[in-house]
Design a protein around this motif. Sequence first.
Motif, mmCIF file in Angstrom:
data_model
loop_
_atom_site.group_PDB
_atom_site.id
_atom_site.type_symbol
_atom_site.label_atom_id
_atom_site.label_comp_id
_atom_site.label_asym_id
_atom_site.label_seq_id
_atom_site.Cartn_x
_atom_site.Cartn_y
_atom_site.Cartn_z
ATOM 1 N N ARG A 37 0.837 -1.196 0.000
ATOM 2 C CA ARG A 37 0.000 0.000 0.000
ATOM 3 C C ARG A 37 0.872 1.246 0.000
ATOM 4 O O ARG A 37 1.835 1.347 0.750
ATOM 5 C CB ARG A 37 -0.896 -0.022 1.244
ATOM 6 N N ASP A 38 0.520 2.201 -0.829
ATOM 7 C CA ASP A 38 1.167 3.508 -0.830
ATOM 8 C C ASP A 38 0.698 4.248 0.421
ATOM 9 O O ASP A 38 -0.505 4.419 0.618
ATOM 10 C CB ASP A 38 0.761 4.266 -2.099
ATOM 11 N N PRO A 39 1.608 4.684 1.289
ATOM 12 C CA PRO A 39 1.166 5.374 2.499
ATOM 13 C C PRO A 39 0.455 6.699 2.218
ATOM 14 O O PRO A 39 -0.222 7.240 3.092
ATOM 15 C CB PRO A 39 2.458 5.596 3.291
ATOM 16 N N GLN A 40 0.570 7.194 0.994
ATOM 17 C CA GLN A 40 -0.083 8.439 0.616
ATOM 18 C C GLN A 40 -1.505 8.219 0.082
ATOM 19 O O GLN A 40 -2.161 9.177 -0.341
ATOM 20 C CB GLN A 40 0.747 9.148 -0.472
ATOM 21 N N ASP A 41 -2.013 6.985 0.109
ATOM 22 C CA ASP A 41 -3.339 6.724 -0.476
ATOM 23 C C ASP A 41 -4.500 7.174 0.415
ATOM 24 O O ASP A 41 -5.652 7.036 0.035
ATOM 25 C CB ASP A 41 -3.496 5.250 -0.863
ATOM 26 N N GLU A 42 -4.204 7.706 1.579
ATOM 27 C CA GLU A 42 -5.185 8.248 2.524
ATOM 28 C C GLU A 42 -6.122 7.195 3.115
ATOM 29 O O GLU A 42 -7.150 7.526 3.676
ATOM 30 C CB GLU A 42 -5.971 9.405 1.899
ATOM 31 N N LYS A 43 -5.757 5.914 3.017
ATOM 32 C CA LYS A 43 -6.554 4.853 3.639
ATOM 33 C C LYS A 43 -6.094 4.615 5.075
ATOM 34 O O LYS A 43 -6.881 4.227 5.926
ATOM 35 C CB LYS A 43 -6.433 3.540 2.862
ATOM 36 N N VAL A 44 -4.812 4.809 5.333
ATOM 37 C CA VAL A 44 -4.250 4.593 6.669
ATOM 38 C C VAL A 44 -3.878 5.928 7.312
ATOM 39 O O VAL A 44 -4.188 6.171 8.469
ATOM 40 C CB VAL A 44 -3.015 3.661 6.607
ATOM 41 N N TYR A 45 -3.199 6.760 6.580
ATOM 42 C CA TYR A 45 -2.779 8.083 7.052
ATOM 43 C C TYR A 45 -3.516 9.152 6.256
ATOM 44 O O TYR A 45 -3.832 8.946 5.090
ATOM 45 C CB TYR A 45 -1.280 8.305 6.802
ATOM 46 N N ASN A 46 -3.710 10.325 6.870
ATOM 47 C CA ASN A 46 -4.163 11.433 6.032
ATOM 48 C C ASN A 46 -2.921 11.948 5.303
ATOM 49 O O ASN A 46 -1.797 11.769 5.755
ATOM 50 C CB ASN A 46 -4.902 12.512 6.836
ATOM 51 N N ARG A 47 -3.118 12.557 4.169
ATOM 52 C CA ARG A 47 -1.983 12.931 3.304
ATOM 53 C C ARG A 47 -0.958 13.807 4.025
ATOM 54 O O ARG A 47 0.238 13.647 3.845
ATOM 55 C CB ARG A 47 -2.482 13.617 2.041
ATOM 56 N N ALA A 48 -1.420 14.700 4.890
ATOM 57 C CA ALA A 48 -0.502 15.622 5.567
ATOM 58 C C ALA A 48 0.441 14.907 6.535
ATOM 59 O O ALA A 48 1.574 15.333 6.729
ATOM 60 C CB ALA A 48 -1.299 16.694 6.315
ATOM 61 N N SER A 49 0.006 13.799 7.138
ATOM 62 C CA SER A 49 0.859 13.114 8.108
ATOM 63 C C SER A 49 1.439 11.808 7.576
ATOM 64 O O SER A 49 2.148 11.106 8.294
ATOM 65 C CB SER A 49 0.073 12.834 9.396
ATOM 66 N N ALA A 50 1.164 11.478 6.329
ATOM 67 C CA ALA A 50 1.644 10.223 5.746
ATOM 68 C C ALA A 50 3.130 10.311 5.423
ATOM 69 O O ALA A 50 3.620 11.340 4.975
ATOM 70 C CB ALA A 50 0.863 9.905 4.482
ATOM 71 N N SER A 93 6.481 9.655 3.208
ATOM 72 C CA SER A 93 6.712 9.759 1.768
ATOM 73 C C SER A 93 6.693 8.374 1.129
ATOM 74 O O SER A 93 7.270 7.419 1.653
ATOM 75 C CB SER A 93 8.069 10.411 1.520
ATOM 76 N N SER A 94 6.062 8.276 -0.024
ATOM 77 C CA SER A 94 6.031 7.019 -0.788
ATOM 78 C C SER A 94 7.425 6.626 -1.263
ATOM 79 O O SER A 94 7.683 5.452 -1.516
ATOM 80 C CB SER A 94 5.137 7.157 -2.017
ATOM 81 N N ASP A 95 8.307 7.596 -1.394
ATOM 82 C CA ASP A 95 9.675 7.299 -1.815
ATOM 83 C C ASP A 95 10.462 6.624 -0.696
ATOM 84 O O ASP A 95 11.445 5.932 -0.942
ATOM 85 C CB ASP A 95 10.414 8.588 -2.205
ATOM 86 N N TRP A 96 10.023 6.853 0.523
ATOM 87 C CA TRP A 96 10.758 6.361 1.677
ATOM 88 C C TRP A 96 10.191 5.059 2.226
ATOM 89 O O TRP A 96 10.919 4.192 2.701
ATOM 90 C CB TRP A 96 10.719 7.427 2.789
ATOM 91 N N MET A 97 8.869 4.880 2.153
ATOM 92 C CA MET A 97 8.269 3.759 2.852
ATOM 93 C C MET A 97 7.072 3.187 2.101
ATOM 94 O O MET A 97 6.421 3.881 1.334
ATOM 95 C CB MET A 97 7.841 4.259 4.230
ATOM 96 N N ILE A 98 6.820 1.903 2.361
ATOM 97 C CA ILE A 98 5.604 1.248 1.892
ATOM 98 C C ILE A 98 4.933 0.566 3.084
ATOM 99 O O ILE A 98 5.580 0.284 4.090
ATOM 100 C CB ILE A 98 5.882 0.200 0.793
ATOM 101 N N LEU A 99 3.655 0.348 2.953
ATOM 102 C CA LEU A 99 2.917 -0.435 3.938
ATOM 103 C C LEU A 99 2.616 -1.780 3.296
ATOM 104 O O LEU A 99 2.033 -1.828 2.205
ATOM 105 C CB LEU A 99 1.616 0.264 4.326
ATOM 106 N N ARG A 100 3.043 -2.855 3.941
ATOM 107 C CA ARG A 100 2.756 -4.194 3.428
ATOM 108 C C ARG A 100 1.652 -4.818 4.266
ATOM 109 O O ARG A 100 1.708 -4.785 5.492
ATOM 110 C CB ARG A 100 3.984 -5.082 3.519
ATOM 111 N N GLU A 101 0.705 -5.413 3.584
ATOM 112 C CA GLU A 101 -0.372 -6.139 4.252
ATOM 113 C C GLU A 101 -0.270 -7.594 3.828
ATOM 114 O O GLU A 101 -0.131 -7.892 2.638
ATOM 115 C CB GLU A 101 -1.725 -5.553 3.863
ATOM 116 N N PHE A 102 -0.338 -8.500 4.798
ATOM 117 C CA PHE A 102 -0.194 -9.927 4.546
ATOM 118 C C PHE A 102 -1.530 -10.617 4.802
ATOM 119 O O PHE A 102 -2.071 -10.531 5.903
ATOM 120 C CB PHE A 102 0.890 -10.520 5.442
#
Length: 153
Positions: free
Chosen positions: A94-107, A109-118
């Motif tokens: 998951r892209d942390p910037q997709d606003e499903k987990v974080y709001n965009r302002a506090s997410a 950077s997509s360049d730095w991190m990803i969210l993995r769901e298993f």
Amino acid sequence: MPILDQEIVDLIDGRLTLDRVHEIQAEAKDADRRQRVLEAWQARLGWKDKILLTLQESLFIVQRGQDRIVKCACGHAFCEYRTNWKEHALVYERDPQDEKVYNRASAPSSDWMILREFYCPGCGTLLDAEGVPRGYPFVFNCLPYFADDAGAR
């Protein structure tokens, strides 16, 4: 006050009040609580495979014949317990910037991190999630030691 067997079942099912959960967490632990929790799960799931350890909600290490394997509550067998079960799961990055987990302002950077769901391939249950730098290997959460397995290490 020792936790009752029915309370263990209610705890597993999420039916206890938050106040009672806090009381249980604050109390001295019963010497046999771990075994009673495993017995509650064993009764609920009805498996022939003996549950040795709960890794997390819906994920267990079980004894199947001579093998110890990781198994989902739905019955899906992942792999031998010394192998990272996540390598056998369905993975959604998951892209942390997709606003499903974080709001965009506090997410982050997509360049730095990803969210993995298993997810379990058998039932689709979300079993774990991790926020990691891009390219980071799957985190191996737990490698338990079983005394009678010492020679296999």
